[in-house]
Enzyme design. Structure first.
Site, PDB file in Angstrom:
ATOM      1  N   CYS A 340       0.744   8.394  -0.995  1.00 44.34           N
ATOM      2  CA  CYS A 340       1.366   7.524   0.005  1.00 44.34           C
ATOM      3  C   CYS A 340       2.772   8.034   0.356  1.00 44.34           C
ATOM      4  O   CYS A 340       2.916   9.074   0.971  1.00 44.34           O
ATOM      5  CB  CYS A 340       1.376   6.083  -0.466  1.00 44.34           C
ATOM      6  SG  CYS A 340       1.600   4.884   0.880  1.00 44.34           S
ATOM      7  N   HIS A 437      -4.447   4.832  -2.124  1.00 44.96           N
ATOM      8  CA  HIS A 437      -4.135   4.317  -3.456  1.00 44.96           C
ATOM      9  C   HIS A 437      -5.440   4.051  -4.218  1.00 44.96           C
ATOM     10  O   HIS A 437      -6.460   3.719  -3.622  1.00 44.96           O
ATOM     11  CB  HIS A 437      -3.352   3.010  -3.362  1.00 44.96           C
ATOM     12  CG  HIS A 437      -1.975   3.156  -2.834  1.00 44.96           C
ATOM     13  ND1 HIS A 437      -0.957   3.750  -3.550  1.00 44.96           N
ATOM     14  CD2 HIS A 437      -1.421   2.758  -1.648  1.00 44.96           C
ATOM     15  CE1 HIS A 437       0.161   3.725  -2.831  1.00 44.96           C
ATOM     16  NE2 HIS A 437      -0.100   3.132  -1.681  1.00 44.96           N
TER      17      HIS A 437
END
Length: 491
Positions: A340, A437
């Site tokens: 991310c 994630h």
């Protein structure tokens, strides 16, 4: 308002174990056939999860703790389980997420004046979360003893008095001073708040509990509160995803294993529980590197985790000299993964034309991937089902980000999502970045990835590990708490 019975756990301070206790109590209630839900009025964490926004067909954000507690209840998480989420992006400011959606930005002082308005959203969610439930277990935040903030409180007694929810006060004996913290809280609370407390429990006890009999007698003498139990140090808690960055201080030192994984502790580190599945592997050592220390030269893998403020953490990364350490790691042939915000940092450039993250509008990336990122006001929040582009294994995770990343290395994606590539990989395959994630939660992917580094995975089912840990915590609470008395105190 909800017709479900409810009980609230508040702590004498932060990190006393409320999250784990609430999850355990939820699992106990579920095992006894009750329909149970978690609730936390206000949470402050950069570890977020994706949850349903009921009735809108969209997804929003809640704290990872409430996601875990929903798992303990055996129900899908919704944004009403955590109506106010604060995601700090500086020492004095945070992004405010209300019922799953970005509400705006607020400084610490501004937020105090905003709380009155947010209480309406909290109470609306409170009315929703208990529908169809037998019991709601509520988690406070911080401590009710912060009486300087009481007039605008929505997380502890401000909520409890408004919703008329009885409170159990949790003290952490491992910190020391548990008698003073419990008695002191009783002493300074105004009568309106004190009458909400129906008893207390002592958490994280080590050794012979009979040695604390005198302590229990003293607490009872000064407060008049009954004790619902003394909970021992629950080893299963270490197998659960961690939410609060406070725990990172205890994860600095790892255990010597075949593969050392270095994780820099960014100033605004987010969703660091992405590393938990790797940490559960016996052949892997996770070392969270605090500021002021170099990335270990013997690390085989460096993982740059998520960040709430990519540009600020790029500066922080360089201030600590980690950019030089990372370059040396790369020259030695080491592997690098960016997750991310860490993915954004690995590129050549990060642009923020609208000032989404603050006043700095652009920054040079670390140059490990030939990609660039442009920040955008629209936040991507979704659960994602994908497939590994390299190993052809199933992936399942979630995305929470406000940027778009493009460049030549995206032609070598990490995953395929709905037929499109996601993420980027260097030409030699030793560096990759992704917005996904939960990547390492996929057991087959984790096995293949570690195998590519010459490490043999234990082949464990990580989700089963978490479920087993929740059951173990529930077993411990049933043994050491007077659960029937707790249930009777709920109203």
């Amino acid at each position: 308002m909800s017709r479900a019975r409810a009980i609230m756990l508040q702590g004498t301070g932060s990190d006393v174990g409320k999250t784990v206790l609430v999850a355990g109590l939820c699992r106990v209630a579920r095992r006894r056939g009750l329909v149970v839900r978690p609730f936390k009025p206000q949470n402050m964490s950069n570890n977020a999860a994706v949850a349903e926004i009921p009735g809108e067909g969209e997804m929003g954000e809640i704290g990872r703790a409430q996601w875990l507690q929903a798992l303990a209840c055996g129900v899908a998480p919704t944004v009403h389980m955590n109506p106010v989420l604060l995601k700090p992006h500086s020492d004095i400011g945070a992004q405010v997420v209300v019922q799953g959606k970005v509400f705006g930005e607020a400084g610490a002082r501004d937020y105090q004046t905003l709380k009155g308005k947010l209480l309406d959203a909290v109470m609306q969610s409170w009315g929703e979360v208990g529908k169809g439930a037998d019991l709601v277990v509520v988690e406070g935040a911080g401590s009710p003893a912060e009486i300087n903030l009481r007039d605008r409180d929505i997380a502890n007694m401000g909520f409890a008095t408004r919703a008329d929810v009885p409170v159990v006060l949790v003290g952490d004996i491992d910190r020391g001073g548990v008698i003073a913290s419990l008695v002191g809280t009783h002493h300074i609370l105004p009568e309106e708040d004190r009458r909400m407390i129906v008893g207390y429990l002592v958490n994280k006890f080590r050794g012979d509990v009979s040695l604390f009999d005198g302590g229990l007698e003293a607490i009872g003498r000064y407060t008049g509160w009954p004790c619902f139990g003394v909970v021992p140090w629950l080893k299963d808690a270490a197998r659960l995803p961690s939410e609060d960055s406070v725990v990172l201080e205890r994860l600095v030192e790892g255990n010597a294993s075949a593969l050392k994984v270095a994780v820099p502790m960014l100033g605004r580190i987010a969703n660091f529980d992405d590393l938990d599945p790797l940490r559960a592997e016996p052949a892997v050592e996770i070392v969270f590197v605090p500021p002021g220390r170099p990335l270990p030269a013997d690390a085989g893998l460096v993982v740059i985790p998520g960040s709430k403020s990519t540009i600020a953490d790029l500066a922080y990364f360089r201030e600590n000299g980690w950019d030089r350490d990372l370059a040396a790691h790369r020259r030695r042939g080491g592997h690098i993964v960016g997750l991310c915000g860490g993915y954004q940092m690995l590129g050549r450039r990060v642009l923020d034309p609208d000032g989404v993250e603050g006043g700095v509008r652009e920054a040079d990336g670390l140059g490990m991937l030939d990609v660039g990122t442009v920040m955008a006001r629209h936040k991507t929040v979704r659960n994602t089902v994908a497939r590994s582009a390299r190993f052809d294994t199933p992936l399942e995770g979630y995305e929470i980000h406000m940027g778009r990343t493009e460049g030549p290395d995206c032609l070598r994606p990490v995953a395929m999502v709905d037929g499109a590539g996601e993420g980027a990989t260097s030409p030699d395959g030793k560096v990759f970045g992704t917005y996904l994630h939960g990547l390492f939660t996929a057991d087959a992917f984790r096995k293949e990835f570690l195998g590519s580094l010459g490490i043999r995975s234990a082949g464990a089912d990580y989700r089963a590990i978490v479920e087993s840990a929740l059951d173990g915590i529930a077993d411990g609470l049933e043994e050491h708490l007077d659960y029937e008395a707790l249930l009777a105190a709920a109203r």
